[in-house]
Structure formats: structure tokens, C-alpha cells
Write an enzyme that holds these catalytic residues in place. Sequence first.
Site, PDB file in Angstrom:
ATOM      1  CE1 TYR A  83      -4.407  -1.361   0.505  1.00 44.70           C
ATOM      2  CE2 TYR A  83      -3.035  -3.153   1.312  1.00 44.70           C
ATOM      3  CZ  TYR A  83      -4.249  -2.684   0.850  1.00 44.70           C
ATOM      4  OH  TYR A  83      -5.309  -3.548   0.726  1.00 44.70           O
ATOM      5  CG  HIS A 118     -13.149  -4.012  -3.482  1.00 42.39           C
ATOM      6  ND1 HIS A 118     -12.438  -4.257  -4.634  1.00 42.39           N
ATOM      7  CD2 HIS A 118     -12.269  -4.170  -2.468  1.00 42.39           C
ATOM      8  CE1 HIS A 118     -11.188  -4.533  -4.329  1.00 42.39           C
ATOM      9  NE2 HIS A 118     -11.061  -4.502  -3.019  1.00 42.39           N
TER      10      HIS A 118
END
EC number: 1.14.17.-
Length: 585
Positions: free
Chosen positions: A206, A386
Amino acid sequence: MKCANAAALLFFVLCDIGVHGGEIVAELLHSNVTVKWQTDYERQTVDFSIWFGAKTPDLLFLGFSDFGDMNSSDVLMYDNVKREIMDSYTNRDYKIIPDLSQDFQQLRRRKDHFVVRRKLTTCDSRDYAFQRGTTQFYIAASFGYRNLVDIRDKKWILDKKFGKVIEGPTDQPSTDEGVSSLERDVQLVIVNSNSPDPVPNVETTYECIIRKMPFDTVHKTYHIVRMEPYITPGNEHLVHHMEVFLCRDEVEEWSGNCNDPKKPKKSKSCSHVIAAWAMGEGPIHYPREAGLPIGGKGKNEYVMVEIHYNNPELHKGVMDTSGFQFYVTGLLRIYDAGIMELGLIYSDANSVPPNQKAWAMNGYCPSQCTQNLPEEGINIFASQMHAHLTGRKLWTSQYRDGVQIGDVNRDEHYSPHWQHLQQLRPMVRVMPGDTLVTTCVYDTRRRSNVTFGGYGITDEMCVNYIYYYPASEVEVCKSAISNSTLRAYFSQRHGMDGKTMKISDMYNGVKDWSNGVDEEFYNVLNVGNVNMNCLKSNGESFEFKSKDPRQGWENMARPRLFSGSFIRTRDRFQCPAINDMINFE
């Protein structure tokens, strides 16, 4: 369009749209093959036109699948030598077999293309039922070979694509909501890294990018009216999803790993989600009457883009400058818009046992939280669902006074490799006191260990980002099975230390989920209490309003809900399709 017989065909009749079309292009080494379609909702038909590129294949295979399996799929075969089509299917052993019922009608044949027509649903158990949500296409071509009976034969040149044959009421925005008619003073703002950075050669990373908005946000309010990803060409396979956050405090500009200790401390204030995007999606359009507000608070506005890189092949030295781009206008629209996160809390409490065919988990947004919505309610104009690699079906349902009144969004054929924002037309009105339930169904038959809830690509998520107006203070409304429920179960049923063990260790402590253990635990998940996140944009919880001081967001009873009197799905027993055959394996 006319809506005759709509009640009898409710599982696919959509009276607010007439015709919808789409297109995919398969790259098949020697030549591309383009598949175009036009869906007629009045006639309940879809026309496919297949166009050949520089070289025409001897055999063409066009397959339709729910979840990407090439066996037990519906197939259209085209023999270019004979100039014939054949309605076919693949069995469990991947063999291509002619269908007893020939349901494709050839409308036109030319040297470079042909056109066929079929009913959306034929009630033939060997035909694919086109439904709302994702359809996975397999396009295979054979050059020089004609007697191929197994789709796994290496002589086939194969490509896989995704599309929506039925858009449903979640059609794409009309052009008057597109860039062509944006306000004259619109500005394009790109938030990305100032210089190319190498994508780390680890599976999951990330990266965070913090930037100041390059216009006067101190004295003036603006509206963001469109957002879209800015992906470095060639890196589309690495950028899995992104989230964009607005920062409450003024933060120094920075880019790097989100978990880097050098990340500015004030970046913790970057918690207000204003956009989310995942692989396969297009731009986010706002309706003409609403825009996402930014600025006007007497300070500079900063945004943070969080990029999830998925690099399973551990590529090294791949340079990337991906980010997000915004279309911003100073001509304010009528309403401020907001974004809300529904579903399951990112927690190992929400985990899935191995070897499960269809493990459903529900994330609750109960009436106690939606009571904080505006008195007139909110209008949801877009929805973005998602999950990760084991997600198969995702949807959010709306309940009022405990009774289901409809769906916000639904994808019965979800793929993590082709995610998309659904524009909701008509919009969905949610009133204070309504309950929203987001359901995700997972398939872990190829996994031998527990799949934990979490952020990694091999972990699982269940999220629905809803875009709506007018804006409210509610930003997160999600749940997880309560820790106390899990600790009681693992202690009483499996003799574990329910007080000190980590939740993940308890899951891993179950060595055998068969012989009814999984079924027993599934029941616990569906009746046990839940922990709730009902959060404001600053991360603080709303006050839990109850006459009973013992009640709160922790370990609360899940809502009591009942199905409505409507039917929105095809009856798989009255009207079979190849989509259902997996249930008999």
C-alpha cells in the site's frame, strides 16, 4: 418501451431502458476478434455481431460463464469453412458438445463478420441466462485446425474478457453528465507521485501520496464533478485498487509506503473517503445536480491517494506514477454529495473456512446508524462493490421496518478482475431508520486454510461504496461478528482459551472443518451478535441512542429482517440455465 408481460419476466425485464449495447476486443495472436452486442429489453433478445480482423479463423469459440470456468459453459461455435453456427456447450470434462436445442439464430453473414440473435433466457439447461451483473466471455480461435473437440486443446488461441450484457437500471450516465458538458471553468487536477517510483517486489503493498490541491481552497468551496484513475500505461495489472482521502489537517506533501514510520504524523487526519476505484472500473460521474465539496474551510485542502499494488509475480524495477485525477469546478451545484462505506469491517473476525462452495456473510448498516441521515433521506446515484479473489456474488439490500423493499445493487457473477461502478438510474432513496445489508458470497474450494478478513489480496473484503446526495455525517456503516460470540463458540465447541487467544489463532486451531463443523459455525455467524462501526468522517463513533444503557455498538443484536413479497431473480427450477449446473456437482 412497452412493458407487456413484465410481471412474468421480472427477472430480466427492465422497463426504464430500451436498448443497450457493448463491445469487447479479444487479442488472438494472428488477428483480433471484436464482439459487439445490442440488447433489446422489449423483445428480450440480444444480438451479437462478431467481427474478424486481418485473418479469419477456421473455428471460433464464443463462451459465456459466470465465474470464468471453461467447463459447464454455454458456447456459440462458428465454422468459417462451412459458414455455419452451432449452439453448443462444454461439459465437465471440457468437451464441446452440440446443444439439443439450437437457440441462436443467424441473422447475417459477411466475409468479415456475422450476426446472431438469442433470447436473454431460453429456459434451456444448457444455455446461459444473461442477467444483471458481470458476464465473463471466452473467445477462442483456431487457425488451420477444424476438428477440435476439447477447449483445453493447445491449438486454440484463447482470450478472456468481461462485460455487461444487461445493464439493468444501473446504466451508464448520459453524455450530458460527461466531460463534454462540464462547467466552463472546470479544472483537471492530477494527484500522483512527482517522480517515477519502483513498485516493491512483494505481493501486497500500500503506497500513499499526499498532495495539496493546487487552487484556492482557503477562501472558496469547489465541487468535484468527476474522478477517474490515472494509471501508468503498462502497469494496469499491478494497480489493484485505490482510495482517495480528504485530510482534516494541513499536512506536508509526501509519498511512500503507507506503513513507513517517516509518514507525516498529521496524515492520520486523512481519513475522510471521497473516492474509491478498483481494477476494471471507469470514471466516477456525479449527477448534474450534485458535486463533492472541497475547500471553503479557511485552510489549504490536502488529499491522500492510497494505492494497493498487487504484484504476485514479484516483478522488480517496474516504475510507476499512477494516481487519481479530478475534474473540479467553482460553479457549485445544488447539493453536496457524499460517499459511504457499507459491508464488513476489515477484521479477522470476518473469515471464511476452507473448501466452501458458497459461504455467505452479511454486513449490517442498521436503523440505529441510518437514523443519523438527513430527515429527507439520501439519494444513492452510484454503487461500487468490492471483494478479493474468492468473492463470487455481492449485493446490498434495503429494508424498511424490517421488510425488504428492494436492492441497491447486485452482481450475481462478480469477478475481482473486472470491477465497475454502477450508476443507479433510478436513484435509490434511503430514509432514516432504514437498514442496509451487504452480502458477499465466497468460494474457497481451492483453499486448504482459513481465508481471513483483511487488506491483503489473499485475504477477503466485502465492501460497497455508495455515492449519494445530500451529504451526511455518516461515512462508515459496517459490522463484524462480535468477538464475544466467536470466543464463546471456539471455547465451548473446540475447547480453546476464549480469553487470551487471538481470533486468527482460534480459526487456525480448527484442523477439520468437515463433518458438520462448517455448517454449525455458519449458523453461529448468522444468529450471533455483531460489532458495529457507525463512524463520522473523523473516525469517531456516533452516539448509540437507546433507553437501555447496557446497549451499544459492541455486541449488539443483529437486525431482525424479512423478505419482501417481490421476486427479482429467475426461478432456477422453473426456468433452468447452465448457470445452475454447478449446484449438482
